[in-house]
Design a protein around this motif. Sequence first.
Motif, PDB file in Angstrom:
ATOM      1  N   ALA A   1      12.271  22.519 -34.802  1.00  9.48           N
ATOM      2  CA  ALA A   1      12.905  23.811 -34.660  1.00  9.48           C
ATOM      3  C   ALA A   1      12.080  24.907 -35.304  1.00  9.48           C
ATOM      4  CB  ALA A   1      14.285  23.786 -35.291  1.00  9.48           C
ATOM      5  N   THR A   2      12.080  26.056 -34.705  1.00  5.55           N
ATOM      6  CA  THR A   2      11.424  27.225 -35.242  1.00  5.55           C
ATOM      7  C   THR A   2      12.423  28.362 -35.213  1.00  5.55           C
ATOM      8  OG1 THR A   2      10.628  27.940 -33.094  1.00  5.55           O
ATOM      9  CG2 THR A   2       9.216  26.440 -34.323  1.00  5.55           C
TER      10      THR A   2
ATOM     11  N   ILE B   1      18.874  20.145 -36.881  1.00  5.99           N
ATOM     12  CA  ILE B   1      17.407  20.148 -36.939  1.00  5.99           C
ATOM     13  C   ILE B   1      16.929  21.333 -37.772  1.00  5.99           C
ATOM     14  CG2 ILE B   1      15.327  20.552 -35.548  1.00  5.99           C
ATOM     15  CD1 ILE B   1      16.656  18.886 -33.331  1.00  5.99           C
ATOM     16  N   GLU B   2      17.488  22.504 -37.504  1.00  6.29           N
ATOM     17  CA  GLU B   2      17.051  23.706 -38.211  1.00  6.29           C
ATOM     18  C   GLU B   2      17.477  23.695 -39.673  1.00  6.29           C
ATOM     19  OE1 GLU B   2      17.072  26.410 -34.135  1.00  6.29           O
ATOM     20  OE2 GLU B   2      18.775  26.502 -35.508  1.00  6.29           O
ATOM     21  N   LEU B   3      18.666  23.199 -39.966  1.00  7.93           N
ATOM     22  CA  LEU B   3      19.096  23.072 -41.359  1.00  7.93           C
ATOM     23  C   LEU B   3      18.211  22.086 -42.113  1.00  7.93           C
ATOM     24  CD1 LEU B   3      22.984  23.034 -40.899  1.00  7.93           C
ATOM     25  CD2 LEU B   3      21.642  24.852 -41.985  1.00  7.93           C
ATOM     26  N   ASP B   4      17.862  20.985 -41.458  1.00  8.06           N
ATOM     27  CA  ASP B   4      17.014  19.994 -42.104  1.00  8.06           C
ATOM     28  C   ASP B   4      15.590  20.520 -42.298  1.00  8.06           C
ATOM     29  OD1 ASP B   4      16.548  17.368 -43.207  1.00  8.06           O
ATOM     30  OD2 ASP B   4      15.419  16.917 -41.387  1.00  8.06           O
ATOM     31  N   ASP B   5      15.076  21.257 -41.326  1.00  9.67           N
ATOM     32  CA  ASP B   5      13.755  21.870 -41.482  1.00  9.67           C
ATOM     33  C   ASP B   5      13.721  22.769 -42.712  1.00  9.67           C
ATOM     34  OD1 ASP B   5      12.704  20.630 -39.264  1.00  9.67           O
ATOM     35  OD2 ASP B   5      12.865  22.373 -37.954  1.00  9.67           O
TER      36      ASP B   5
ATOM     37  N   GLN C   1      22.416  11.516 -33.631  1.00 19.92           N
ATOM     38  CA  GLN C   1      21.094  11.299 -33.042  1.00 19.92           C
ATOM     39  C   GLN C   1      19.993  11.912 -33.906  1.00 19.92           C
ATOM     40  OE1 GLN C   1      22.173  13.031 -29.117  1.00 19.92           O
ATOM     41  NE2 GLN C   1      21.230  11.205 -28.241  1.00 19.92           N
ATOM     42  N   VAL C   2      20.201  13.127 -34.366  1.00 19.39           N
ATOM     43  CA  VAL C   2      19.190  13.813 -35.172  1.00 19.39           C
ATOM     44  C   VAL C   2      18.969  13.095 -36.498  1.00 19.39           C
ATOM     45  CG1 VAL C   2      18.670  15.945 -36.441  1.00 19.39           C
ATOM     46  CG2 VAL C   2      19.556  16.056 -34.103  1.00 19.39           C
TER      47      VAL C   2
END
Length: 227
Positions: A2-3, A57-61, A84-85
């Motif tokens: 994610a960006t 995804i973005e929170l984890d990034d 899934q993530v």
Amino acid sequence: MATKTPPGSGRSLTTRLKTAKGRTTASQLWLQRQLNDPYVKAARERGLRSRAAFKLIELDDRFKLIRPRMRVVDLGAAPGGWTQVALERGASHVVGIDLLPIDPIAGSTLLQGDFQDPEAERAVLDALDGQADLVLSDMAPNTTGHNATDHLRIVALAELSLDFAQKVLAPGGGFVAKLFQGGTEKTMLDALKRDFAVVRHAKPPASRKDSAELYVVATGFRGGKAG
């Protein structure tokens, strides 16, 4: 992955509904938005079960929540995008639970039931074979359109998720829950600050701009009710 820009963003033509026959105005608007949502398209292309997967995804990034060999609980897991993530990002096992049935996902245990039920709590712990390292909740109640009521409802749901996390988290663990803008209620914020080393709020880019949702992200669980 994610960006700050949406997956597949850039210049593109707007897709319009071929027919609106038999659909309400609200249904037409929802379908129109889905057809033109880059996150919906990206989720479909990656085999993710929901666009909401990109929020995790973005929170984890940003916060580095998921680490290899972690045990993760996904509250309100249906349809399974966050599960899934978590698996893709290295969790050794994920236990998801929801009132709705969830199609199987390799590497996870998916339970149908109410996480507030003591039997469901025991089933989660049995499936984890130990305490959790991370508890996730993307749950939200059905909205009424009355902001104050909706805020109170989602805070109440987040508080129940926190109470569950306090029982199952291992020391050092993390907790993520959805809220609506308007802030965390003081009693919940006090509990988070007491039981976690760091407490932050975030609105991931995948959250729609017109959505009032944001997430509380708490890390460094100090022990609380777990034992």
